[in-house]
Scaffold this motif. Sequence first.
Motif, PDB file in Angstrom:
ATOM      1  N   GLU A 199       0.848  -1.188   0.000  1.00  0.00           N
ATOM      2  CA  GLU A 199       0.000   0.000   0.000  1.00  0.00           C
ATOM      3  C   GLU A 199       0.883   1.236   0.000  1.00  0.00           C
ATOM      4  OE1 GLU A 199      -2.260  -0.807   3.511  1.00  0.00           O
ATOM      5  OE2 GLU A 199      -0.788   0.144   4.802  1.00  0.00           O
ATOM      6  N   ALA A 200       0.367   2.315  -0.614  1.00  0.00           N
ATOM      7  CA  ALA A 200       1.127   3.562  -0.684  1.00  0.00           C
ATOM      8  C   ALA A 200       0.184   4.714  -1.002  1.00  0.00           C
ATOM      9  CB  ALA A 200       2.209   3.462  -1.756  1.00  0.00           C
TER      10      ALA A 200
ATOM     11  N   ASP B  38       1.041   7.088  -3.168  1.00  0.00           N
ATOM     12  CA  ASP B  38       1.194   7.467  -4.572  1.00  0.00           C
ATOM     13  C   ASP B  38       1.711   6.272  -5.370  1.00  0.00           C
ATOM     14  OD1 ASP B  38       4.328   7.870  -4.984  1.00  0.00           O
ATOM     15  OD2 ASP B  38       3.796   8.738  -3.039  1.00  0.00           O
TER      16      ASP B  38
ATOM     17  N   ALA C 297       4.106   5.942  -7.612  1.00  0.00           N
ATOM     18  CA  ALA C 297       5.562   5.758  -7.698  1.00  0.00           C
ATOM     19  C   ALA C 297       6.093   4.999  -6.479  1.00  0.00           C
ATOM     20  CB  ALA C 297       6.259   7.113  -7.832  1.00  0.00           C
ATOM     21  N   SER C 298       5.594   5.329  -5.300  1.00  0.00           N
ATOM     22  CA  SER C 298       6.022   4.628  -4.078  1.00  0.00           C
ATOM     23  C   SER C 298       5.591   3.170  -4.106  1.00  0.00           C
ATOM     24  CB  SER C 298       5.431   5.298  -2.837  1.00  0.00           C
ATOM     25  OG  SER C 298       5.894   6.603  -2.699  1.00  0.00           O
ATOM     26  N   LEU C 299       4.392   2.922  -4.585  1.00  0.00           N
ATOM     27  CA  LEU C 299       3.895   1.547  -4.679  1.00  0.00           C
ATOM     28  C   LEU C 299       4.758   0.732  -5.647  1.00  0.00           C
ATOM     29  CD1 LEU C 299       1.649  -0.450  -3.831  1.00  0.00           C
ATOM     30  CD2 LEU C 299       0.409   0.286  -5.874  1.00  0.00           C
ATOM     31  N   GLU C 300       5.070   1.312  -6.791  1.00  0.00           N
ATOM     32  CA  GLU C 300       5.914   0.624  -7.768  1.00  0.00           C
ATOM     33  C   GLU C 300       7.290   0.322  -7.196  1.00  0.00           C
ATOM     34  OE1 GLU C 300       5.880   3.211 -11.156  1.00  0.00           O
ATOM     35  OE2 GLU C 300       4.049   2.322 -11.952  1.00  0.00           O
ATOM     36  N   LYS C 301       7.860   1.250  -6.442  1.00  0.00           N
ATOM     37  CA  LYS C 301       9.181   1.036  -5.847  1.00  0.00           C
ATOM     38  C   LYS C 301       9.145  -0.093  -4.820  1.00  0.00           C
ATOM     39  CE  LYS C 301      13.061   3.294  -3.569  1.00  0.00           C
ATOM     40  NZ  LYS C 301      13.774   2.060  -3.674  1.00  0.00           N
ATOM     41  N   LYS C 302       8.108  -0.107  -3.977  1.00  0.00           N
ATOM     42  CA  LYS C 302       7.974  -1.176  -2.982  1.00  0.00           C
ATOM     43  C   LYS C 302       7.884  -2.542  -3.654  1.00  0.00           C
ATOM     44  CE  LYS C 302       5.615   1.489   0.616  1.00  0.00           C
ATOM     45  NZ  LYS C 302       4.390   1.603   1.413  1.00  0.00           N
TER      46      LYS C 302
ATOM     47  N   ASP D  30      11.302  -3.533  -5.283  1.00  0.00           N
ATOM     48  CA  ASP D  30      12.259  -3.965  -4.257  1.00  0.00           C
ATOM     49  C   ASP D  30      11.962  -5.391  -3.798  1.00  0.00           C
ATOM     50  OD1 ASP D  30      13.502  -1.504  -4.394  1.00  0.00           O
ATOM     51  OD2 ASP D  30      12.554  -0.720  -2.563  1.00  0.00           O
TER      52      ASP D  30
ATOM     53  N   TYR E  62      -5.446   6.497  -2.813  1.00  0.00           N
ATOM     54  CA  TYR E  62      -4.792   5.496  -1.995  1.00  0.00           C
ATOM     55  C   TYR E  62      -4.608   4.266  -2.881  1.00  0.00           C
ATOM     56  CZ  TYR E  62      -4.073   2.293   1.894  1.00  0.00           C
ATOM     57  OH  TYR E  62      -3.569   1.365   2.752  1.00  0.00           O
TER      58      TYR E  62
ATOM     59  N   SER F  82      -3.200   0.319  -3.627  1.00  0.00           N
ATOM     60  CA  SER F  82      -2.855  -0.954  -3.001  1.00  0.00           C
ATOM     61  C   SER F  82      -2.649  -2.000  -4.094  1.00  0.00           C
ATOM     62  CB  SER F  82      -3.938  -1.403  -2.023  1.00  0.00           C
ATOM     63  OG  SER F  82      -5.150  -1.612  -2.699  1.00  0.00           O
TER      64      SER F  82
END
Length: 68
Positions: A16-17, A19, A21-26, A29, A57, A59
């Motif tokens: 969950e994130a 935005d 971009a943050s979700l894609e990065k998580k 990784d 939001y 997910s």
Amino acid sequence: MAFQLEMIEDKIEFFEAGDLASLEKKIADKIEQNRAILLGVHSVSHQVHTDADGRKYFSAVVHFKAKK
């Protein structure tokens, strides 16, 4: 005391994130981490929710399976 190793064949992880971009990065990784234990991406499911104030939001659910 017996010690037994078993190979992980299926693994489902939730992300969950605030935005995209943050979700894609998580997810990226975690894909790298799971590649080290020989798991590949089997499927991805994602959703976007907008609250009453207009904030989005994000997910996702990623299903990892053992590489054959």
